[in-house]
Write a protein that holds these residues in place. Structure first.
Motif, mmCIF file in Angstrom:
data_model
loop_
_atom_site.group_PDB
_atom_site.id
_atom_site.type_symbol
_atom_site.label_atom_id
_atom_site.label_comp_id
_atom_site.label_asym_id
_atom_site.label_seq_id
_atom_site.Cartn_x
_atom_site.Cartn_y
_atom_site.Cartn_z
ATOM 1 N N THR A 291 0.908 -1.146 -0.069
ATOM 2 C CA THR A 291 0.035 0.083 -0.122
ATOM 3 C C THR A 291 0.850 1.213 -0.055
ATOM 4 O OG1 THR A 291 -1.933 1.174 1.124
ATOM 5 C CG2 THR A 291 -0.093 0.044 2.389
ATOM 6 N N ASN A 292 0.208 2.384 -0.623
ATOM 7 C CA ASN A 292 0.911 3.647 -0.522
ATOM 8 C C ASN A 292 -0.130 4.634 0.508
ATOM 9 O OD1 ASN A 292 -1.369 4.235 -2.097
ATOM 10 N ND2 ASN A 292 -0.137 5.218 -3.778
ATOM 11 N N GLY A 293 -0.706 3.883 1.297
ATOM 12 C CA GLY A 293 -1.679 4.832 1.960
ATOM 13 C C GLY A 293 -2.927 5.100 1.572
ATOM 14 N N GLU A 294 -3.011 5.040 0.041
ATOM 15 C CA GLU A 294 -4.338 5.167 -0.626
ATOM 16 C C GLU A 294 -4.982 4.248 -1.242
ATOM 17 O OE1 GLU A 294 -6.195 8.004 -0.242
ATOM 18 O OE2 GLU A 294 -4.936 8.860 1.062
ATOM 19 N N VAL A 295 -4.111 3.272 -1.955
ATOM 20 C CA VAL A 295 -4.343 2.195 -2.704
ATOM 21 C C VAL A 295 -3.897 0.969 -1.694
ATOM 22 C CG1 VAL A 295 -4.221 1.041 -4.737
ATOM 23 C CG2 VAL A 295 -4.431 3.302 -4.912
ATOM 24 N N ARG B 64 -5.351 -14.911 -7.628
ATOM 25 C CA ARG B 64 -4.912 -13.762 -8.075
ATOM 26 C C ARG B 64 -4.746 -12.364 -7.138
ATOM 27 N NH1 ARG B 64 -6.183 -12.464 -13.347
ATOM 28 N NH2 ARG B 64 -5.166 -10.465 -12.846
ATOM 29 N N SER B 65 -3.775 -11.858 -7.232
ATOM 30 C CA SER B 65 -3.594 -10.507 -6.303
ATOM 31 C C SER B 65 -4.786 -9.373 -6.822
ATOM 32 C CB SER B 65 -2.238 -9.822 -6.576
ATOM 33 O OG SER B 65 -2.166 -9.439 -7.950
ATOM 34 N N ARG B 66 -5.092 -8.752 -5.976
ATOM 35 C CA ARG B 66 -6.449 -7.753 -6.273
ATOM 36 C C ARG B 66 -6.357 -6.641 -5.425
ATOM 37 N NH1 ARG B 66 -8.611 -12.434 -3.724
ATOM 38 N NH2 ARG B 66 -9.923 -12.064 -1.806
ATOM 39 N N GLN B 67 -7.133 -5.519 -5.812
ATOM 40 C CA GLN B 67 -7.115 -4.441 -4.826
ATOM 41 C C GLN B 67 -8.410 -4.462 -4.039
ATOM 42 O OE1 GLN B 67 -6.712 -0.839 -7.324
ATOM 43 N NE2 GLN B 67 -7.619 0.669 -5.934
ATOM 44 N N ILE B 68 -8.123 -4.083 -2.761
ATOM 45 C CA ILE B 68 -9.291 -4.121 -1.799
ATOM 46 C C ILE B 68 -9.437 -2.540 -1.113
ATOM 47 C CG2 ILE B 68 -8.991 -6.350 -1.342
ATOM 48 C CD1 ILE B 68 -7.367 -5.504 0.929
ATOM 49 N N SER B 69 -10.356 -2.165 -0.528
ATOM 50 C CA SER B 69 -10.559 -1.030 -0.186
ATOM 51 C C SER B 69 -10.304 -0.618 1.160
ATOM 52 C CB SER B 69 -12.225 -0.517 -0.287
ATOM 53 O OG SER B 69 -12.851 -1.600 0.701
ATOM 54 N N HIS C 64 -16.153 -1.794 -1.994
ATOM 55 C CA HIS C 64 -15.910 -1.775 -0.522
ATOM 56 C C HIS C 64 -15.849 -3.194 -0.156
ATOM 57 C CE1 HIS C 64 -16.164 -0.707 3.687
ATOM 58 N NE2 HIS C 64 -17.093 -1.734 3.702
ATOM 59 N N PHE C 65 -16.358 -4.067 -0.526
ATOM 60 C CA PHE C 65 -16.196 -5.425 -0.147
ATOM 61 C C PHE C 65 -15.367 -6.401 -0.899
ATOM 62 C CE2 PHE C 65 -20.867 -4.176 0.789
ATOM 63 C CZ PHE C 65 -20.710 -4.295 2.188
ATOM 64 N N ASP C 66 -14.567 -7.210 -0.219
ATOM 65 C CA ASP C 66 -13.735 -8.092 -0.649
ATOM 66 C C ASP C 66 -14.329 -9.423 -0.781
ATOM 67 O OD1 ASP C 66 -11.397 -9.026 -1.590
ATOM 68 O OD2 ASP C 66 -10.763 -10.072 0.396
#
Length: 892
Positions: free
Chosen positions: A107-111, A123-128, A348-350
């Motif tokens: 993370t960079n603090g935002e993503v 698979r890797s994925r983006q989460i909120s 919002h949900f993983d």
């Protein structure tokens, strides 16, 4: 962007996010055992491959590693560093292949990016947000692979149709392949909700999912879904909602069916805010309510026909609250701003996310990516689950060519603001294009003649089937004082002559539109409904038989939803075999949509950026060239729309109030005097005027002079949707009959061996003709013969014989049966009871054109009077001879 070090990013952005997820951020102390760090994010945790930025510790076990980067760096590609630390945490008590920590973050603090490395296919994925300690503990103990294997062994509900089972299997396969987003595309009316209830049951029973969120966009749809769960029976003989907990939000009376006493079980807030590992439940919610729960009331978008969820409030819902999310009707053509809210809610949900749609759109497939299963309308019709449609093309001079008014003609002029009317005499000619009909001008004569043309077909339908065809008319608009919908209601009440209650308007402008819609669905009256956009309510009308397009449509999504109102098989009229589409634009509307691809590229409705925001972005040098061009376009639009009064008001800011000249010179002004030009553009009074400038008063014309010419024709559709003129259809039919007497036995019998005519022969004939690419159904062929030969209700035997030999006569079923009876019974006498039986046989033959001995036992018209036994007593050994002679005479 101001420079921000990694250390500052960690303290300012990452630490608060970890703390919000329930982690205590603490420095590493080598003197303390891991059991000391309960639910802690340990900073600079040492591994054999270097210190991890954060190690997430639960119950003395490191379950997660977080790799932190400064704000300016993208975190996706640094997950490999987290992998390195996972491989180096060899003292940890868990082990997965070469890894010692299962859950990795960067993370960079935002993503935030996340990777569960336990399975190499994950698979890797983006989460909120970060997962909570409880969710990591739960994920660690769940054996997903074994659960999804069990999914495939759980049988579908016995009521499931084959394609519905195929859809569930496709979803299970996609989940097993580690897909996280997927789309089910199933035609309107094919039972998406029942399919999903079955899918959810299999997922929950297998353990592949415990907590399921079913999102809809109307409370009425939520109520429908709950009824589906309550009626779904498991293999143990229990209803779904008695096997698993099913929750919803509170409903209002308008959300329910008429007279329905429905007491839903409202979900406890703790199920959302603190989901425990042992919980297994389904929550049916509107996406609007879930948006409020996540982001507050300021973020929600509301539908036009439902009140807002005032009892909802913002809650702290973790990202692991649900394992699977079903998004129903995910094709909706929301505005871009609403699409953003819709996506933010899902993002919002993983969870595994499954979209349901009848009409895949580009913005839908862009989010859900893979269409894992598709069940198209054409296949549903072919397999008998939906009904197809016939087309009547209505040719209207006004609709096809527009309106031309001459100098000296008298028109009514309506003020759309007040409804005030005045009579005006034109001092010059005026021309209105087809796109301006019902927007700037209306023609009562055109609307009246179109409805009169439709009435001819409705009267013929009632005479043929004994019922008035329930009719839905799509009007162009429902604007106060100039409403096209109101005009059509008034005209239809006069033309159809069945009273006010028989014709009703159902739009967002009427009181309780859902109640009116349900009355239209469930009661004989109203028989005609006039609407503009009835689709968004989610209420089906299975008995609908006529759909009238008096509204121009360019959206494929909207068009297919409109058509979907008629595709369902009837409830009160189970014999419904098709519905009829009246294209009041000469057939051009349907022709347009034939050329549209299977996944529409149409964007969601655009919500324009406020002009003040455009100006601020120019001021901040954010994409200045682009935003300047956008502002120039906005100013030119204002110049075209403003009144003379507005020009006087603009004169206080720009020379002569000439907005167009100012727009043309704007780029030069910004280059020569940026500060001075921006001072004007950022002036609050000037910005307010750019939004509230006076517009010229609108006018709407009522044309009582133009006499429209309206004609209509049936278009015969083949299996691929191509329309044919009746004469072309009969030409192809004639060729087909002449070429197939050896391939279709019934044709050979009619042409050469009438003594072999039977019930089986006519059944084969109807089935094989309807299955041809040209769809030679009896209805289509009868219409073609009526248009070509002015002979209504020609029987199928006449049509086949005439197609083969043009000299053969065309008869109705009544005429053919009368000829047969005259031939068979001439010169014979019958006692009264025999005559009564002959009357029953005559009526049966008129309806079926054949008879056999089994009919005497199976059909009430015969069995109620003693059946085959009584008929044999009356006619004796002559009964089989009578049946054979009648069948032969019918086919002769």
């Amino acid at each position: 962007m101001t420079y921000e070090s990694e250390k500052r990013t960690r303290k300012l952005r990452i630490d608060p996010k970890l703390q919000a997820a329930g982690w205590t951020v603490v420095p590493y102390d080598e003197g303390k055992p891991l059991s000391f760090y309960q639910n802690c994010a340990i900073e600079e945790y040492p591994t054999e491959n270097g210190p991890a930025d954060y190690a997430l510790c639960v119950d003395g076990v490191i379950l997660g590693v977080v790799e932190a980067k400064k704000l300016s760096l993208g975190p996706q590609n640094v997950l490999t560093q987290a992998e390195r630390y996972s491989k180096g945490a060899t003292k940890n008590s868990v082990h997965f292949r070469e890894f010692y920590v299962p859950f990795l973050y960067s993370t960079n603090g935002e993503v935030i990016w996340y990777h569960d490395i336990r399975d190499p296919l994950n698979r890797s994925r983006q989460i909120s947000k970060f997962h909570t300690p409880l969710s990591l503990r739960e994920m660690l103990t769940r054996d997903f692979d074994t659960a999804i294997q069990r999914f495939s062994s759980i049988p579908d509900n016995p009521r499931m149709r084959p394609y519905q089972g195929e859809a569930c299997t496709a979803v299970g396969t996609a989940i097993a392949e580690k897909k996280r987003t997927m789309l089910l595309a199933m035609a309107t009316g094919t039972g998406k909700t029942f399919t999903i209830v079955n899918l959810i049951y299999r997922l929950m029973k297998s353990g592949a999912a415990k907590r399921v969120l079913f999102l809809v966009d109307r409370r009425a749809l939520a109520a429908q879904a709950l009824r589906a769960f309550a009626s779904f029976e498991t293999e143990q003989g229990l209803k779904f909602n008695k096997t698993y907990e099913v929750y919803s939000q509170r409903f209002q009376q308008g959300d329910l069916e008429e007279g329905e006493a429905f007491d839903s079980t409202v979900i406890p807030e703790s199920y959302l805010t603190n989901p425990q590992p042992g919980l297994a439940f389904v929550y049916v919610s509107t996406i609007q309510r879930m948006t409020i729960n996540l982001f507050g009331h300021s973020s929600v978008f509301t539908s036009c026909d439902e009140s807002s969820d005032d009892d909802a409030r913002k809650l702290d819902i973790p990202i692991h609250a649900f394992d699977v999310i079903i998004a129903d009707e995910c094709h909706r053509g929301y505005t871009t701003a609403e699409i953003s809210v819709w996506r933010n809610t899902l993002d919002h949900f993983d969870a595994v996310k499954i979209g349901l749609t009848a009409t895949p759109a580009a913005h839908t497939t862009a989010y859900f990516r893979d269409i894992v299963y598709r069940y198209e309308f054409e296949r549903a019709v072919r397999e008998g689950h939906l009904v197809d449609y016939d087309v009547v093309a209505i040719e209207s001079g006004v609709r096809m060519n527009g309106i031309f008014l001459h100098e000296g003609e008298i028109v009514d002029v309506v003020d759309p603001e007040s409804g005030a009317r005045r009579v005006d005499v034109l001092e010059d000619e005026r021309e209105f294009g087809t796109t301006e009909i019902e927007e700037k001008i209306t023609s009562w004569d055109s609307n009246r003649k179109i409805l009169e043309e439709i009435k001819k077909y409705a009267d013929e339908h009632q005479e043929r089937y004994g019922r008035f065809p329930k009719t839905l008319i799509f009007a162009e608009q429902d604007v106060p004082h100039i409403s096209h919908a109101d005009q059509l209601v008034d005209l239809a009440r006069d033309i159809f002559g069945r009273g006010d209650s028989f014709v009703q308007k159902i739009t967002g402008k009427v009181d309780r539109p859902l109640q009116h819609l349900r009355e239209f669905r469930n009661r004989p009256t109203p028989g005609i409904a006039v609407t503009v956009d009835l689709l968004s309510t989610g209420v089906d009308i299975p008995d609908l038989e006529y759909i009238v397009f008096l509204r121009t449509v360019k959206s494929r999504i909207l068009f297919e939803q409109m058509m979907g109102r008629g595709t369902r098989k009837g409830e009160n009229i189970p014999e419904k075999s098709h519905f009829v589409v009246f294209d009041c634009f000469g057939g051009s509307l349907l022709e347009y949509f034939k050329k549209v691809t299977g996944v529409t590229a149409e964007p969601p409705l655009r919500e324009t950026k406020p002009i003040s925001q455009i100006i601020e972005e120019i001021w901040n040098n954010r994409d200045r060239a682009y935003n300047t061009r956008v502002l120039v376009k906005r100013l030119n639009r204002i110049d075209k729309e403003m009144s003379g009064e507005a020009r006087d008001l603009f004169a206080a800011f720009i020379e002569h109030g000439d907005v167009r000249r100012f727009a043309i010179s704007l780029e030069r002004r910004l280059q020569e005097d940026f500060s001075g030009t921006m001072a004007l553009l950022r002036n609050p009074d000037f910005q307010n005027l750019l939004v509230t400038y006076p517009r010229p008063p609108r006018t709407f014309f009522v044309d009582d002079t133009t006499q429209d010419t309206v004609t209509s024709k049936w278009l015969v559709r083949d299996a691929e949707g191509k329309e044919y003129k009746p004469e072309d259809c009969l030409s192809v039919f004639s060729r087909f009959v002449k070429e197939n007497p050896d391939h279709i036995e019934a044709i050979g019998i009619l042409l050469n061996r009438p003594q072999e005519w039977s019930t089986d022969a006519i059944a084969e004939l109807k089935k094989k003709l309807a299955a041809t690419p040209m769809r030679f159904t009896i209805e289509n062929l009868q219409r073609a013969h009526q248009v070509r030969y002015h002979k209504p209700l020609v029987d199928i035997i006449s049509m086949v014989k005439h197609a083969a030999r043009e000299e053969e006569g065309l008869f109705t079923a009544e005429e053919r049966v009368a000829r047969a009876f005259d031939r068979v019974t001439r010169g014979k006498t019958f006692i009264p009871e025999q005559q009564a039986w002959l009357g029953r046989i005559r009526e049966h033959l008129i309806a079926n054109l054949s008879i056999d001995q089994e009919d005497f036992e199976n059909l009430p018209v015969f069995s109620d009077h003693g059946g085959l036994r009584r008929a044999s007593q009356l006619f004796g050994p002559d009964l089989p001879i009578l049946i054979r002679e009648l069948n032969e005479a019918i086919a002769a």
